[in-house]
Design a protein around this motif. Structure first.
Motif, mmCIF file in Angstrom:
data_model
loop_
_atom_site.group_PDB
_atom_site.id
_atom_site.type_symbol
_atom_site.label_atom_id
_atom_site.label_comp_id
_atom_site.label_asym_id
_atom_site.label_seq_id
_atom_site.Cartn_x
_atom_site.Cartn_y
_atom_site.Cartn_z
ATOM 1 N N ILE A 2 169.426 -74.785 16.199
ATOM 2 C CA ILE A 2 168.746 -73.953 15.197
ATOM 3 C C ILE A 2 168.086 -72.778 15.933
ATOM 4 O O ILE A 2 167.306 -72.979 16.869
ATOM 5 C CB ILE A 2 167.705 -74.760 14.406
ATOM 6 N N TYR A 3 168.382 -71.587 15.497
ATOM 7 C CA TYR A 3 167.992 -70.365 16.211
ATOM 8 C C TYR A 3 166.632 -69.858 15.764
ATOM 9 O O TYR A 3 166.399 -69.628 14.571
ATOM 10 C CB TYR A 3 169.059 -69.295 15.968
ATOM 11 N N PHE A 4 165.713 -69.689 16.728
ATOM 12 C CA PHE A 4 164.382 -69.151 16.456
ATOM 13 C C PHE A 4 164.060 -68.024 17.437
ATOM 14 O O PHE A 4 162.938 -67.928 17.930
ATOM 15 C CB PHE A 4 163.321 -70.252 16.568
ATOM 16 N N ASP A 5 165.043 -67.171 17.720
ATOM 17 C CA ASP A 5 164.843 -66.096 18.691
ATOM 18 C C ASP A 5 165.349 -64.761 18.147
ATOM 19 O O ASP A 5 165.954 -63.967 18.863
ATOM 20 C CB ASP A 5 165.546 -66.450 19.999
ATOM 21 N N PHE A 6 165.074 -64.511 16.863
ATOM 22 C CA PHE A 6 165.563 -63.302 16.202
ATOM 23 C C PHE A 6 164.900 -62.033 16.733
ATOM 24 O O PHE A 6 165.431 -60.940 16.542
ATOM 25 C CB PHE A 6 165.347 -63.409 14.692
ATOM 26 N N ALA A 7 163.744 -62.156 17.384
ATOM 27 C CA ALA A 7 163.122 -60.973 17.975
ATOM 28 C C ALA A 7 163.883 -60.504 19.209
ATOM 29 O O ALA A 7 163.750 -59.355 19.618
ATOM 30 C CB ALA A 7 161.662 -61.254 18.332
ATOM 31 N N ALA A 8 164.690 -61.406 19.791
ATOM 32 C CA ALA A 8 165.509 -61.032 20.951
ATOM 33 C C ALA A 8 166.793 -60.353 20.501
ATOM 34 O O ALA A 8 167.157 -59.295 21.008
ATOM 35 C CB ALA A 8 165.832 -62.265 21.790
ATOM 36 N N THR A 9 167.483 -60.968 19.542
ATOM 37 C CA THR A 9 168.700 -60.377 18.993
ATOM 38 C C THR A 9 169.067 -61.119 17.716
ATOM 39 O O THR A 9 168.572 -62.224 17.462
ATOM 40 C CB THR A 9 169.865 -60.420 20.005
ATOM 41 N N THR A 10 169.935 -60.517 16.920
ATOM 42 C CA THR A 10 170.353 -61.098 15.648
ATOM 43 C C THR A 10 171.875 -61.205 15.598
ATOM 44 O O THR A 10 172.583 -60.455 16.279
ATOM 45 C CB THR A 10 169.891 -60.219 14.471
ATOM 46 N N PRO A 11 172.397 -62.138 14.786
ATOM 47 C CA PRO A 11 173.855 -62.209 14.613
ATOM 48 C C PRO A 11 174.356 -60.995 13.840
ATOM 49 O O PRO A 11 173.631 -60.419 13.030
ATOM 50 C CB PRO A 11 174.053 -63.502 13.818
ATOM 51 N N PHE A 316 166.657 -76.600 19.428
ATOM 52 C CA PHE A 316 165.963 -75.418 18.895
ATOM 53 C C PHE A 316 165.940 -74.319 19.952
ATOM 54 O O PHE A 316 165.538 -74.560 21.093
ATOM 55 C CB PHE A 316 164.522 -75.763 18.491
ATOM 56 N N ALA A 317 166.364 -73.117 19.580
ATOM 57 C CA ALA A 317 166.369 -71.978 20.503
ATOM 58 C C ALA A 317 165.123 -71.133 20.273
ATOM 59 O O ALA A 317 165.017 -70.410 19.285
ATOM 60 C CB ALA A 317 167.623 -71.138 20.293
ATOM 61 N N ILE A 318 164.140 -71.256 21.189
ATOM 62 C CA ILE A 318 162.961 -70.396 21.162
ATOM 63 C C ILE A 318 162.970 -69.598 22.464
ATOM 64 O O ILE A 318 163.914 -69.680 23.250
ATOM 65 C CB ILE A 318 161.655 -71.210 21.008
ATOM 66 N N ARG A 355 166.927 -63.997 8.999
ATOM 67 C CA ARG A 355 167.543 -64.083 7.679
ATOM 68 C C ARG A 355 167.990 -65.499 7.332
ATOM 69 O O ARG A 355 167.884 -65.936 6.191
ATOM 70 C CB ARG A 355 168.720 -63.109 7.624
ATOM 71 N N SER A 356 168.494 -66.239 8.312
ATOM 72 C CA SER A 356 169.035 -67.574 8.043
ATOM 73 C C SER A 356 168.014 -68.696 8.189
ATOM 74 O O SER A 356 168.324 -69.859 7.929
ATOM 75 C CB SER A 356 170.215 -67.850 8.989
ATOM 76 N N THR A 357 166.793 -68.378 8.599
ATOM 77 C CA THR A 357 165.776 -69.411 8.807
ATOM 78 C C THR A 357 165.345 -70.024 7.475
ATOM 79 O O THR A 357 165.038 -69.309 6.524
ATOM 80 C CB THR A 357 164.538 -68.827 9.506
ATOM 81 N N THR A 358 165.313 -71.351 7.422
ATOM 82 C CA THR A 358 164.905 -72.051 6.201
ATOM 83 C C THR A 358 163.573 -72.767 6.418
ATOM 84 O O THR A 358 163.139 -72.982 7.560
ATOM 85 C CB THR A 358 165.951 -73.092 5.781
ATOM 86 N N MET A 359 162.958 -73.170 5.330
ATOM 87 C CA MET A 359 161.713 -73.925 5.416
ATOM 88 C C MET A 359 161.946 -75.247 6.149
ATOM 89 O O MET A 359 161.104 -75.677 6.951
ATOM 90 C CB MET A 359 161.171 -74.182 4.011
ATOM 91 N N ASP A 360 163.073 -75.872 5.898
ATOM 92 C CA ASP A 360 163.383 -77.133 6.564
ATOM 93 C C ASP A 360 163.495 -76.938 8.074
ATOM 94 O O ASP A 360 163.015 -77.772 8.857
ATOM 95 C CB ASP A 360 164.697 -77.693 6.002
ATOM 96 N N LEU A 363 159.905 -76.601 9.501
ATOM 97 C CA LEU A 363 159.181 -77.867 9.522
ATOM 98 C C LEU A 363 159.714 -78.786 10.619
ATOM 99 O O LEU A 363 158.938 -79.463 11.309
ATOM 100 C CB LEU A 363 159.282 -78.547 8.160
ATOM 101 N N LYS A 364 161.028 -78.799 10.807
ATOM 102 C CA LYS A 364 161.617 -79.608 11.882
ATOM 103 C C LYS A 364 161.134 -79.135 13.243
ATOM 104 O O LYS A 364 160.801 -79.948 14.116
ATOM 105 C CB LYS A 364 163.140 -79.533 11.819
ATOM 106 N N LEU A 365 161.120 -77.831 13.450
ATOM 107 C CA LEU A 365 160.654 -77.293 14.727
ATOM 108 C C LEU A 365 159.202 -77.688 14.962
ATOM 109 O O LEU A 365 158.843 -78.154 16.054
ATOM 110 C CB LEU A 365 160.788 -75.769 14.750
#
Length: 382
Positions: A2-11, A316-318, A355-360, A363-365
């Motif tokens: 699960i990607y949490f590094d959108f400040a670095a780059t986006t798909p 999780f990718a942070i 854009r693809s980050t969900t609430m679930d 919460l998992k992270l």
């Protein structure tokens, strides 16, 4: 993962990808060529320039295309210094600027310029009054990043641009993290120059833009260039520009909607890590000076790189800060700008939503970070 590094780059956005392929196969001509195929490429290029200028609220005559934010920052600084508004050799820059700005200005400092690096206050924001007090009769350039890439704080660009204009000082700003996240139409034109990048807004990598006020009679750093009014050499990457334009159109339409989404996700994440709040420090400003999708934080006693690797192990990718300085032993620039000691600064981690980050996902992270920290703290006590 699960990607949490959108400040670095986006798909890459699917519509942008389709436009890239179409432009690369059907508008492949060199936009500088005089035949019809080149003319078709040029028409597409200029259409993109006009569209992006409209999204930014600027004169398209001052908009140039680059390989990205880093090149844009370098070319902007060199262009502004080639045409100063007054005599002097003093540069003011933010202490937490992107590494490309630090690299450019360090070189200038070695060449004889006097440089003052401006720290953050405790909220991660440039203290405007402090900045004003640091201006001298010799100051010819101020460079302050609009949004800090590590903690997401928004700097008072309007006020800084105003004081620079009043004192006949050029003002450059790195807009890489703010374009597509903040409506820039009312502030972009206030800067002497600013840079932005395609891959932060779901566009391709290797493409970006630079605005230089058309009233500035700058000289190019690279001699003999013929592209982009001589600003830089190299055949213009029209397919990537077209794809970036499509990505920009989409993201700019969704600014308010995405902001509301990220505010909810931010709140949920902070609540999810409440069981370890005694060890957590989140670096943030008030809501009006904070991008909600970037969370910069440290966990007492746990090095950021170790926490990043543990999250990676759990899927999780942070990150530990700016992707442009990963692997370096020095702590994050934002932490240094806030006055943290080296040990606390190395505990920094960054989580950024997209854009693809969900609430679930969030919460998992949060739950996994809580588990990792509790296990670490229990083990370290034993």
């Amino acid at each position: 993962m699960i990607y949490f590094d959108f400040a670095a780059t986006t798909p890459l956005d699917s519509d942008a990808a389709n436009v890239y392929v179409k432009a690369a196969t059907e508008y492949f001509g060199n936009s500088s060529s005089l035949h019809d195929i080149g003319g078709q490429s040029l028409a597409l290029l200029e259409n993109c320039r006009a569209e992006l200028a409209g999204l930014l609220g600027i004169d398209k005559k001052g908009l140039f295309f680059t390989s990205g934010g880093s090149e844009g920052n370098f070319l902007a600084i060199e262009a502004l210094l080639s045409a100063p508004k007054r005599k002097g050799n003093h540069i003011l820059m933010g202490m937490a600027e992107h590494s490309s700005v630090h690299g450019s200005i360090n070189r200038l400092e070695n060449a004889g310029y006097c440089v003052t690096r401006v720290p953050f206050n405790s909220s991660g924001v440039i203290d405007y009054e402090n900045l004003v007090n640091l201006i001298t009769p010799e100051t010819i350039l101020v460079s302050i990043q609009h949004v800090n890439s590590e903690i997401g704080t928004i700097q008072p660009i309007e006020k800084i641009a105003g004081i620079c204009k009043a004192n006949h000082i050029h003002f450059h700003s790195d807009f890489v993290q703010s374009f597509g996240k903040i409506d820039l139409t009312n502030i972009a034109h206030l800067a002497s120059s600013f840079s932005f990048s395609g891959h932060k807004i779901y566009g391709p990598k290797g493409i970006g833009g630079l605005f230089i006020d058309p009233d500035i009679s700058w000289s190019p750093f690279f001699p003999g260039g013929t592209h982009e009014k001589g600003l830089r050499p190299g055949t213009i990457n029209v397919p990537a520009i077209a794809a970036m334009t499509v990505a920009a159109q989409k993201i700019c339409k969704q600014i308010n909607e995405e902001k509301n989404k990220y505010l909810l996700l931010r709140k949920a994440f902070i609540e999810a890590i409440a069981p370890i709040k005694e060890w957590v420090h989140i670096f943030q400003a008030g809501e009006s000076s904070q991008l909600p999708h970037i969370i910069g934080m440290r966990i007492e006693g746990i090095e950021g790189q170790w926490m990043m690797l543990e999250c990676n192990r759990l899927g999780f990718a942070i990150s530990t800060g700016s992707a442009c300085q990963v692997g370096m032993q020095t702590p994050s620039k934002a932490m240094q700008a806030m006055g943290l000691d080296i040990y606390a600064a190395k505990e920094f981690i960054r989580i950024s939503f997209g854009r693809s980050t969900t609430m679930d996902d969030v919460l998992k992270l949060g739950q996994n970070i809580v588990s990792v920290v509790k296990e670490f703290k229990t083990t370290s006590v034993i």
